[in-house]
Design an enzyme around this catalytic site. Structure first.
Site, PDB file in Angstrom:
ATOM      1  N   HIS A 109     -30.293   9.692 -56.782  1.00 52.79           N
ATOM      2  CA  HIS A 109     -29.798   8.840 -55.695  1.00 52.79           C
ATOM      3  C   HIS A 109     -29.111   7.584 -56.206  1.00 52.79           C
ATOM      4  O   HIS A 109     -28.935   6.626 -55.449  1.00 52.79           O
ATOM      5  CB  HIS A 109     -30.945   8.474 -54.754  1.00 52.79           C
ATOM      6  CG  HIS A 109     -31.432   9.621 -53.938  1.00 52.79           C
ATOM      7  ND1 HIS A 109     -32.632   9.621 -53.259  1.00 52.79           N
ATOM      8  CD2 HIS A 109     -30.875  10.853 -53.705  1.00 52.79           C
ATOM      9  CE1 HIS A 109     -32.802  10.768 -52.638  1.00 52.79           C
ATOM     10  NE2 HIS A 109     -31.747  11.538 -52.899  1.00 52.79           N
ATOM     11  N   CYS A 117     -16.724   1.061 -57.942  1.00 54.38           N
ATOM     12  CA  CYS A 117     -15.506   0.603 -57.283  1.00 54.38           C
ATOM     13  C   CYS A 117     -14.895   1.756 -56.494  1.00 54.38           C
ATOM     14  O   CYS A 117     -14.641   2.827 -57.051  1.00 54.38           O
ATOM     15  CB  CYS A 117     -14.505   0.071 -58.304  1.00 54.38           C
ATOM     16  SG  CYS A 117     -12.941  -0.492 -57.568  1.00 54.38           S
TER      17      CYS A 117
END
Length: 235
Positions: A109, A117
């Protein structure tokens, strides 16, 4: 229990709770204070990125101050002392396993102490607060950075490697998980279908999938995990 040749361990938020990190599913957990649709979905981030950044900034500061507990240390010890194949798969975005000494692990996760970004896909280590004015260190774009965590509706990471390990293991151990979040909640069923692996749940309370495990041990992670690891290493 006979000594296994290949181990996969799955950990969830319950293993880090005694280190002071909030869990999500408990009655006093994070989801009682926040709507997951607001702070843990791409749509929530698009609607209100300031709220999402504030939420993860607080979690990041909390994590920096937290310390690994005895359960994290026991799993690092198991990795170092076990002479077979070993993989630790964690649903947690904290770095407490690494700080305890674990090296053979996958964060399915994502990781809270990293940023990604959306303009250039660069992933960087990050321990400071993040906001809309923060510039990407890789491409210099402003306002496109987000926590490097997997939100609801997004694909977990490293799944091919995880399923490869599950297909070969003869011991699967689930620690501190609610059994409510897929695909991790389905791992025990995947292992059981092969019919050759022993399955163990170590939890504070029974998970939603507790009946699928051959062996169940309940109690605080700092107590049950070290005890189980020592028994396993002596088998």
């Amino acid at each position: 229990m006979t000594r296994p040749k290949s181990i996969v361990v799955l950990t969830g938020a319950g293993i880090s709770a005694e280190s002071g990190l909030g869990t999500f599913r408990d009655k006093d957990g994070l989801w009682t204070k926040y709507d997951l649709n607001d702070v843990a979905t791409p749509e929530g981030f698009a609607r209100n990125p300031v709220l999402v950044h504030d939420f993860y900034n607080a979690r990041r500061r909390n994590l920096v101050e937290a310390m690994p507990n005895a359960a994290h240390v026991a799993l690092a010890d198991l990795e170092q002392r076990f002479d077979g194949d070993f993989l630790l798969v964690t649903q947690n975005v904290d770095d407490l396993h690494e700080r305890a000494g674990s090296r053979k692990l996958l964060h399915m996760h994502g990781e809270l102490l990293k940023i990604r970004c959306e303009a250039c896909d660069a992933v960087r280590a990050w321990r400071e607060d993040l906001d809309l004015a923060t510039t990407c260190p890789a491409c210099a774009t402003t306002g496109r950075l987000r926590p490097h965590v997997v939100w609801f509706g997004e694909m977990p990471l490293y799944m091919e490697a995880v399923y490869d390990a599950l297909a070969l293991c003869d011991l699967f151990v689930s620690i501190g998980t609610s059994g409510q979040v897929y695909p991790a909640a389905g791992f025990v069923a995947d292992v059981r279908r092969r019919g050759i692996a022993h399955t163990v749940e170590l939890n504070l309370d029974p998970s939603d999938g507790f009946s699928l495990f051959a062996e169940k041990i309940y109690g605080p992670a700092t107590e049950v995990v070290p005890t189980f690891v020592e028994r396993l290493l002596k088998s």
